[in-house]
Design a protein around this motif. Structure first.
Motif, PDB file in Angstrom:
ATOM      1  N   SER A 151       0.834  -1.210   0.000  1.00 41.96           N
ATOM      2  CA  SER A 151       0.000   0.000   0.000  1.00 41.96           C
ATOM      3  C   SER A 151       0.864   1.253   0.000  1.00 41.96           C
ATOM      4  N   LYS A 152       1.945   1.223   0.766  1.00 45.83           N
ATOM      5  CA  LYS A 152       2.850   2.374   0.827  1.00 45.83           C
ATOM      6  C   LYS A 152       3.443   2.649  -0.549  1.00 45.83           C
ATOM      7  N   ASN A 156      -0.100   5.061  -0.172  1.00 48.48           N
ATOM      8  CA  ASN A 156      -0.875   5.015   1.060  1.00 48.48           C
ATOM      9  C   ASN A 156      -0.055   5.615   2.200  1.00 48.48           C
ATOM     10  N   THR A 157      -0.727   6.343   3.117  1.00 51.98           N
ATOM     11  CA  THR A 157      -0.014   7.018   4.213  1.00 51.98           C
ATOM     12  C   THR A 157      -0.171   6.307   5.556  1.00 51.98           C
ATOM     13  N   TYR A 158      -0.790   5.149   5.567  1.00 53.90           N
ATOM     14  CA  TYR A 158      -0.910   4.373   6.808  1.00 53.90           C
ATOM     15  C   TYR A 158       0.475   3.954   7.294  1.00 53.90           C
ATOM     16  N   THR A 163      -1.664  -0.023  10.101  1.00 52.89           N
ATOM     17  CA  THR A 163      -2.047  -1.157   9.257  1.00 52.89           C
ATOM     18  C   THR A 163      -2.339  -2.381  10.114  1.00 52.89           C
ATOM     19  N   LYS A 176      -7.208   9.498   8.055  1.00 52.42           N
ATOM     20  CA  LYS A 176      -6.882   8.790   6.814  1.00 52.42           C
ATOM     21  C   LYS A 176      -8.169   8.591   6.017  1.00 52.42           C
ATOM     22  N   GLU A 179     -10.474   5.303   1.271  1.00 51.91           N
ATOM     23  CA  GLU A 179      -9.818   4.596   0.166  1.00 51.91           C
ATOM     24  C   GLU A 179      -8.522   3.920   0.621  1.00 51.91           C
ATOM     25  N   GLU A 180      -7.801   4.584   1.536  1.00 52.28           N
ATOM     26  CA  GLU A 180      -6.568   3.988   2.035  1.00 52.28           C
ATOM     27  C   GLU A 180      -6.841   2.721   2.839  1.00 52.28           C
TER      28      GLU A 180
END
Length: 188
Positions: A151-152, A156-158, A163, A176, A179-180
């Motif tokens: 995802s990153k 993605n910013t998680y 996560t 967040k 969508e993420e």
């Protein structure tokens, strides 16, 4: 290879062989031009040691014997990073196309001793009985890390901890986007 210490003659021989393949007489003459007054027997001993290490390969027989750099050495040789990065990135030589022949060259990168060691370690690993609970936790950890990293890579910013919380406890991170969260769950 970092802990391996080669003598100066062996380093000179390897440096010379990076250009082309040579016969022992040519290598002996080259080493003499660099200030070494060793006998041909000494050079032969150096070549034998380099062969045993898998750094060079021998082709031909008798007077037609030639020595060249092996694939193993080409892959594992030390690189001078200072020298590499001193050249501007636009000025470095690059391959225009992917070198598909590299896969053929990977066949002999391990010595027989290393292959035997891998085989013994593999047998020892297979003989171990791993608790099902431990296996489940490790698989879960790998899944979390793969979901996070995949995802990153897609922006993605998680964080890794966010996560893990999303996957284990189904709690979305505040701040967040939806969508993420969906992206991570889709990767899972």
């Amino acid at each position: 290879m970092a802990d391996l210490v080669l003598n100066r003659r062996q380093e000179l021989i390897l440096k010379r062989l990076e250009r082309s393949s040579y016969a022992i007489d040519e290598l002996w003459d080259y080493v003499k031009t660099k200030g070494f007054d060793d006998s041909k027997v000494t050079i032969n001993r150096d070549l034998k040691e380099l062969l045993e290490l898998g750094f060079i390969a021998r082709t031909g027989k008798a007077r037609a014997t030639q020595y060249k750099i092996s694939t193993r050495y080409s892959i594992f040789r030390e690189i001078n990073f200072g020298e590499y990065f001193s050249v501007e990135s636009d000025d470095r030589s690059i391959l225009e196309n992917f070198n598909f022949e590299i896969f053929d060259n990977l066949a002999d990168i391990f010595t027989d001793k290393e292959k035997l060691e891998f085989e013994l370690l593999h047998k020892r690993f297979l003989a171990r009985k791993i608790d099902k609970g431990i296996r489940k936790r490790e698989l879960e950890r790998i899944i979390i890390e793969l979901c996070w990293k995949s995802s990153k890579m897609e922006g993605n910013t998680y964080s890794l901890l966010d996560t893990e919380r999303l996957i284990k406890e189904h709690i979305e991170s505040s701040g967040k986007s939806k969508e993420e969260s969906i992206m991570i769950l889709n990767h899972k």
